[in-house]
Design an enzyme around this catalytic site. Structure first.
Site, short mmCIF file in Angstrom:
data_model
loop_
_atom_site.label_atom_id
_atom_site.label_comp_id
_atom_site.label_asym_id
_atom_site.label_seq_id
_atom_site.Cartn_x
_atom_site.Cartn_y
_atom_site.Cartn_z
N SER A 1 -4.06 -1.35 -4.45
CA SER A 1 -3.31 -2.44 -5.08
C SER A 1 -4.15 -3.06 -6.19
O SER A 1 -5.37 -2.85 -6.25
CB SER A 1 -2.94 -3.50 -4.04
OG SER A 1 -4.10 -4.16 -3.56
N HIS B 1 -9.20 0.66 -5.66
CA HIS B 1 -8.30 -0.11 -4.80
C HIS B 1 -6.87 0.34 -5.05
O HIS B 1 -6.47 0.53 -6.21
CB HIS B 1 -8.42 -1.61 -5.07
CG HIS B 1 -9.77 -2.14 -4.72
ND1 HIS B 1 -10.13 -2.44 -3.42
CD2 HIS B 1 -10.85 -2.39 -5.49
CE1 HIS B 1 -11.39 -2.86 -3.42
NE2 HIS B 1 -11.84 -2.83 -4.66
N TYR C 1 0.79 -1.23 0.00
CA TYR C 1 0.00 0.00 0.00
C TYR C 1 0.83 1.28 0.00
O TYR C 1 0.27 2.37 -0.14
CB TYR C 1 -0.96 0.01 1.20
CG TYR C 1 -1.90 -1.17 1.20
CD1 TYR C 1 -2.93 -1.24 0.27
CD2 TYR C 1 -1.74 -2.22 2.09
CE1 TYR C 1 -3.79 -2.33 0.25
CE2 TYR C 1 -2.60 -3.31 2.08
CZ TYR C 1 -3.62 -3.36 1.15
OH TYR C 1 -4.46 -4.43 1.13
#
Length: 146
Positions: free
Chosen positions: A102, A100, A23
């Protein structure tokens, strides 16, 4: 001025300390500040909300329909199994862009499926914090098309 709600789900309050190899080192506070600045430059008022609780996220989605023109949503792990959040998204008439940090399709197999994506206007994955800006651009384009 258009109003947009940014919702971040469980564990995203741990950005900057949680799995930085996945992240990154940026924090939720940094992400929210950057997004507010980007939104302001586009003439958009952005409100940010984060919760680790499914019910709180559902409540905000329900309330959003009467306040905002759209939602940017990172449901976190709820992406993969929360039919309740999916149904909340399906119950409102404003567009939702799922984002998102990732690429969920390159991670563990249990993360490959999103039960929420099918009721969202679109999904952006794998671009780090920049994906949120892409989601804002996409949402504004979606609203222009409407």
């Amino acid at each position: 001025m258009k109003k947009v709600l940014l919702v971040n789900g469980p564990n995203l309050n741990r950005l900057g300390v949680r799995e930085v190899n996945v992240y990154g080192k940026g924090t939720l506070a940094t992400l929210e500040a950057d997004m507010k600045q980007e939104a302001e430059a586009m003439g958009v008022e952005l409100e940010c909300f984060q919760s680790n609780h499914e019910g709180a996220i559902i409540d905000r989605i329900h309330e959003a329909e009467d306040i905002y023109e759209g939602i940017i949503l990172n449901p976190g792990a709820f992406t993969h199994y929360s039919y309740a959040i999916r149904d909340a998204i399906a119950s409102i008439s404003i567009p939702v862009i799922e984002v998102h940090i990732s690429n969920i399709h390159q991670r563990e197999s249990f993360r490959h499926e999103s039960v929420t994506a099918a009721v969202c206007a679109g999904q952006i994955v794998g671009f780090g914090f920049y994906g949120y800006k892409l989601a804002l651009f996409a949402l504004m384009e979606k609203l222009r098309e409407a």
